[in-house]
Design a protein around this motif. Structure first.
Motif, PDB file in Angstrom:
ATOM      1  N   THR A  46       0.819  -1.218   0.000  1.00 16.60           N
ATOM      2  CA  THR A  46       0.000   0.000   0.000  1.00 16.60           C
ATOM      3  C   THR A  46       0.856   1.273   0.000  1.00 16.60           C
ATOM      4  OG1 THR A  46      -0.192  -0.157   2.408  1.00 16.60           O
ATOM      5  CG2 THR A  46      -1.999  -1.074   1.096  1.00 16.60           C
ATOM      6  N   GLY A 112     -16.771  -5.137  -6.668  1.00 19.55           N
ATOM      7  CA  GLY A 112     -15.632  -5.313  -5.775  1.00 19.55           C
ATOM      8  C   GLY A 112     -15.142  -3.984  -5.227  1.00 19.55           C
ATOM      9  N   VAL A 113     -15.102  -2.964  -6.082  1.00 16.34           N
ATOM     10  CA  VAL A 113     -14.686  -1.629  -5.648  1.00 16.34           C
ATOM     11  C   VAL A 113     -15.669  -1.072  -4.624  1.00 16.34           C
ATOM     12  CG1 VAL A 113     -14.434   0.767  -6.438  1.00 16.34           C
ATOM     13  CG2 VAL A 113     -13.330  -1.086  -7.694  1.00 16.34           C
ATOM     14  N   ALA A 115     -17.526  -2.771  -2.593  1.00 12.53           N
ATOM     15  CA  ALA A 115     -17.309  -3.514  -1.344  1.00 12.53           C
ATOM     16  C   ALA A 115     -16.050  -3.013  -0.626  1.00 12.53           C
ATOM     17  CB  ALA A 115     -17.192  -5.009  -1.633  1.00 12.53           C
ATOM     18  N   LEU A 116     -14.980  -2.766  -1.367  1.00 14.57           N
ATOM     19  CA  LEU A 116     -13.750  -2.257  -0.751  1.00 14.57           C
ATOM     20  C   LEU A 116     -13.976  -0.865  -0.149  1.00 14.57           C
ATOM     21  CD1 LEU A 116     -11.075  -3.425  -3.342  1.00 14.57           C
ATOM     22  CD2 LEU A 116     -11.366  -4.253  -1.002  1.00 14.57           C
ATOM     23  N   CYS A 117     -14.727  -0.036  -0.833  1.00 12.80           N
ATOM     24  CA  CYS A 117     -15.052   1.288  -0.288  1.00 12.80           C
ATOM     25  C   CYS A 117     -15.874   1.152   0.992  1.00 12.80           C
ATOM     26  CB  CYS A 117     -15.821   2.125  -1.306  1.00 12.80           C
ATOM     27  SG  CYS A 117     -14.830   2.677  -2.709  1.00 12.80           S
ATOM     28  N   VAL A 119     -15.788  -1.128   3.205  1.00 12.75           N
ATOM     29  CA  VAL A 119     -14.995  -1.558   4.366  1.00 12.75           C
ATOM     30  C   VAL A 119     -13.813  -0.628   4.643  1.00 12.75           C
ATOM     31  CG1 VAL A 119     -15.675  -3.980   4.099  1.00 12.75           C
ATOM     32  CG2 VAL A 119     -13.549  -3.167   3.025  1.00 12.75           C
ATOM     33  N   ALA A 121     -11.208   0.224   2.642  1.00  6.79           N
ATOM     34  CA  ALA A 121      -9.905  -0.274   2.174  1.00  6.79           C
ATOM     35  C   ALA A 121      -9.028   0.877   1.696  1.00  6.79           C
ATOM     36  CB  ALA A 121     -10.118  -1.277   1.040  1.00  6.79           C
ATOM     37  N   ASP A 122      -7.743   0.635   1.681  1.00  6.30           N
ATOM     38  CA  ASP A 122      -6.772   1.605   1.198  1.00  6.30           C
ATOM     39  C   ASP A 122      -7.020   1.897  -0.282  1.00  6.30           C
ATOM     40  OD1 ASP A 122      -3.953   2.842   2.014  1.00  6.30           O
ATOM     41  OD2 ASP A 122      -3.793   2.099  -0.049  1.00  6.30           O
ATOM     42  N   TRP A 125      -5.803  -0.603  -2.942  1.00  6.58           N
ATOM     43  CA  TRP A 125      -6.614  -1.788  -3.248  1.00  6.58           C
ATOM     44  C   TRP A 125      -7.820  -1.429  -4.102  1.00  6.58           C
ATOM     45  CZ3 TRP A 125      -3.890  -5.783  -2.916  1.00  6.58           C
ATOM     46  CH2 TRP A 125      -2.940  -5.926  -1.920  1.00  6.58           C
ATOM     47  N   ILE A 126      -8.414  -0.283  -3.830  1.00  9.66           N
ATOM     48  CA  ILE A 126      -9.580   0.144  -4.609  1.00  9.66           C
ATOM     49  C   ILE A 126      -9.178   0.385  -6.065  1.00  9.66           C
ATOM     50  CG2 ILE A 126     -11.293   1.979  -4.888  1.00  9.66           C
ATOM     51  CD1 ILE A 126     -11.174   2.261  -1.759  1.00  9.66           C
ATOM     52  N   THR A 129      -8.057  -2.842  -7.843  1.00  5.48           N
ATOM     53  CA  THR A 129      -9.186  -3.735  -8.125  1.00  5.48           C
ATOM     54  C   THR A 129      -9.897  -3.293  -9.395  1.00  5.48           C
ATOM     55  OG1 THR A 129      -9.482  -4.306  -5.809  1.00  5.48           O
ATOM     56  CG2 THR A 129     -11.390  -4.616  -7.259  1.00  5.48           C
TER      57      THR A 129
END
Length: 154
Positions: A46, A112-113, A115-117, A119, A121-122, A125-126, A129
């Motif tokens: 990251t 997926g993006v 879902a990452l947002c 939670v 996520a850094d 990762w967003i 992805t």
């Protein structure tokens, strides 16, 4: 290897573009992954400066695909000047099918993006992805087109 490119004749414009995108995609995506992993050696991924390599990958991928398509088209045109740019209903059907396949993978990446947002996520990762989603969509769409040209639409 030669069997893969043995078309029994000249490839149509759309099939050449699918192959060009597939070849370039494998190379530039591989280059991006290597670049990020080299930067990450000994530190969290990251913390990698991922944006410049990602933008270079996208730009180089677009330019390389265009250049390969043009050069391949010139070569094909020298071999078959009358048939080099012709397309028909089959070509349009294959193109539409490939686009639908690509859209499905872009939607999956988008989910997926989201879902990452959700939670927290850094950003690494967003962004990666979504980048991977676009890359996979393009690759799978190209594979679907090439398979359709080789085996026909079902």
């Amino acid at each position: 290897m030669s069997r893969i490119f043995d078309t029994g004749g000249i490839m149509v414009y759309e099939e050449r573009n699918a192959w060009a995108g597939l070849i370039v995609g494998v190379l530039v995506i591989g280059g991006y992954v290597v670049s990020v992993l080299q930067q990450a050696s000994g530190r969290p991924v990251t913390e990698v400066d991922w944006l410049p390599p990602m933008l270079w990958t996208i730009g180089l991928g677009i330019v390389a695909t265009i250049v390969i398509s043009i050069v391949w088209g010139i070569i094909a045109g020298a071999k078959d000047p009358d048939g080099v740019g012709k397309s028909d209903v089959r070509d349009r059907d294959i193109s539409r099918m490939g686009s639908r396949v690509e859209q499905a993978f872009v939607v999956i990446a988008g989910l997926g993006v989201i879902a990452l947002c959700a939670v927290g996520a850094d950003v690494f990762w967003i962004a990666n992805t979504m980048f991977a989603g676009f890359a996979v969509a393009a690759m799978v769409g190209s594979v679907a087109r090439v398979v359709a040209y080789r085996r026909g639409l079902v």
